[in-house]
Design a protein around this motif. Structure first.
Motif, short mmCIF file in Angstrom:
data_model
loop_
_atom_site.label_atom_id
_atom_site.label_comp_id
_atom_site.label_asym_id
_atom_site.label_seq_id
_atom_site.Cartn_x
_atom_site.Cartn_y
_atom_site.Cartn_z
N GLU A 113 4.28 9.34 -4.53
CA GLU A 113 3.81 8.18 -3.77
C GLU A 113 4.98 7.61 -2.98
O GLU A 113 6.11 7.57 -3.46
CB GLU A 113 3.25 7.12 -4.71
N ALA A 114 4.69 7.18 -1.78
CA ALA A 114 5.71 6.61 -0.90
C ALA A 114 5.16 5.36 -0.23
O ALA A 114 3.95 5.17 -0.15
CB ALA A 114 6.11 7.64 0.15
N SER A 115 6.06 4.55 0.24
CA SER A 115 5.68 3.33 0.96
C SER A 115 5.59 3.61 2.45
O SER A 115 6.34 4.44 2.98
CB SER A 115 6.72 2.24 0.72
N HIS A 116 4.70 2.89 3.12
CA HIS A 116 4.64 2.99 4.57
C HIS A 116 5.99 2.59 5.15
O HIS A 116 6.61 1.64 4.71
CB HIS A 116 3.55 2.06 5.14
N GLY A 117 6.47 3.37 6.12
CA GLY A 117 7.74 3.08 6.76
C GLY A 117 8.95 3.65 6.05
O GLY A 117 10.06 3.59 6.57
N GLU A 118 8.77 4.24 4.87
CA GLU A 118 9.89 4.83 4.14
C GLU A 118 10.32 6.12 4.84
O GLU A 118 9.49 6.91 5.27
CB GLU A 118 9.45 5.13 2.71
N PRO A 119 11.63 6.37 4.98
CA PRO A 119 12.09 7.59 5.63
C PRO A 119 11.63 8.84 4.87
O PRO A 119 11.72 8.90 3.64
CB PRO A 119 13.61 7.47 5.59
N ILE A 120 11.15 9.84 5.61
CA ILE A 120 10.66 11.08 5.00
C ILE A 120 11.76 11.74 4.16
O ILE A 120 11.50 12.23 3.06
CB ILE A 120 10.15 12.06 6.07
N LEU A 121 13.00 11.75 4.65
CA LEU A 121 14.09 12.36 3.89
C LEU A 121 14.31 11.65 2.56
O LEU A 121 14.62 12.29 1.55
CB LEU A 121 15.39 12.38 4.69
N MET A 144 0.85 -1.18 0.00
CA MET A 144 0.00 0.00 0.00
C MET A 144 0.89 1.24 0.00
O MET A 144 1.93 1.27 0.63
CB MET A 144 -0.92 0.00 1.21
N THR A 145 0.44 2.28 -0.69
CA THR A 145 1.24 3.50 -0.78
C THR A 145 0.51 4.68 -0.16
O THR A 145 -0.69 4.64 0.06
CB THR A 145 1.59 3.83 -2.24
N VAL A 146 1.28 5.72 0.08
CA VAL A 146 0.77 6.97 0.64
C VAL A 146 1.07 8.08 -0.35
O VAL A 146 2.19 8.19 -0.85
CB VAL A 146 1.45 7.29 1.99
N GLN A 147 0.07 8.88 -0.66
CA GLN A 147 0.25 10.04 -1.53
C GLN A 147 0.74 11.19 -0.66
O GLN A 147 0.05 11.61 0.27
CB GLN A 147 -1.08 10.41 -2.19
N ILE A 148 1.96 11.69 -0.94
CA ILE A 148 2.53 12.77 -0.14
C ILE A 148 2.60 14.04 -0.98
O ILE A 148 3.06 14.01 -2.12
CB ILE A 148 3.92 12.40 0.40
N HIS A 149 2.12 15.12 -0.39
CA HIS A 149 2.11 16.44 -1.03
C HIS A 149 3.07 17.33 -0.26
O HIS A 149 2.84 17.62 0.90
CB HIS A 149 0.68 16.99 -1.00
N PHE A 150 4.15 17.74 -0.92
CA PHE A 150 5.12 18.64 -0.30
C PHE A 150 4.77 20.08 -0.63
O PHE A 150 4.60 20.43 -1.81
CB PHE A 150 6.54 18.35 -0.80
#
Length: 79
Positions: free
Chosen positions: A15-23, A1-7
Motif C-alpha cells: 500500500e502506498a500514499s497518493h503522491g508518494e515517490p514510486i522509487l 487514502m491509499t493505493v494498492q500497488i502490485h509490482f
C-alpha cells in the motif's frame, strides 16, 4: 487514502500514499528499480503501468486518481 500497488514480475503487493515517490514505494517493498541519472533522462528506471504507458520511476509519484495499480519492472530488456 491509499493505493494498492502490485509490482511485477516480483509479485509484490504494497500500500502506498497518493503522491508518494514510486522509487520510495519500491524500496519499502524490497523491490529494486535500477536507476541512472535520477532525472528521467536516461530511462534506466523506466517501468510499464497496467494501462500500457511507460514512466520513469525516478521522477514519478503515485497518482492521485487511482486506488490500485500494477507496475511491471521488466518492460525494457536492455536494462
Amino acid at each position: 487514502m491509499t493505493v494498492q500497488i502490485h509490482f511485477l514480475p516480483d509479485d509484490v503487493l504494497i500500500e502506498a500514499s497518493h503522491g508518494e515517490p514510486i522509487l520510495a514505494v519500491a524500496a519499502r517493498a524490497g523491490v529494486n528499480i535500477p536507476t541512472g541519472c535520477l532525472m528521467g533522462c536516461c530511462h534506466a528506471c523506466e517501468v510499464e503501468l497496467d494501462d500500457g504507458s511507460a514512466i520513469c520511476a525516478c521522477i514519478s509519484d503515485v497518482p492521485l486518481n487511482r486506488t490500485e495499480m500494477t507496475i511491471n519492472l521488466s518492460c525494457d530488456p536492455i536494462w
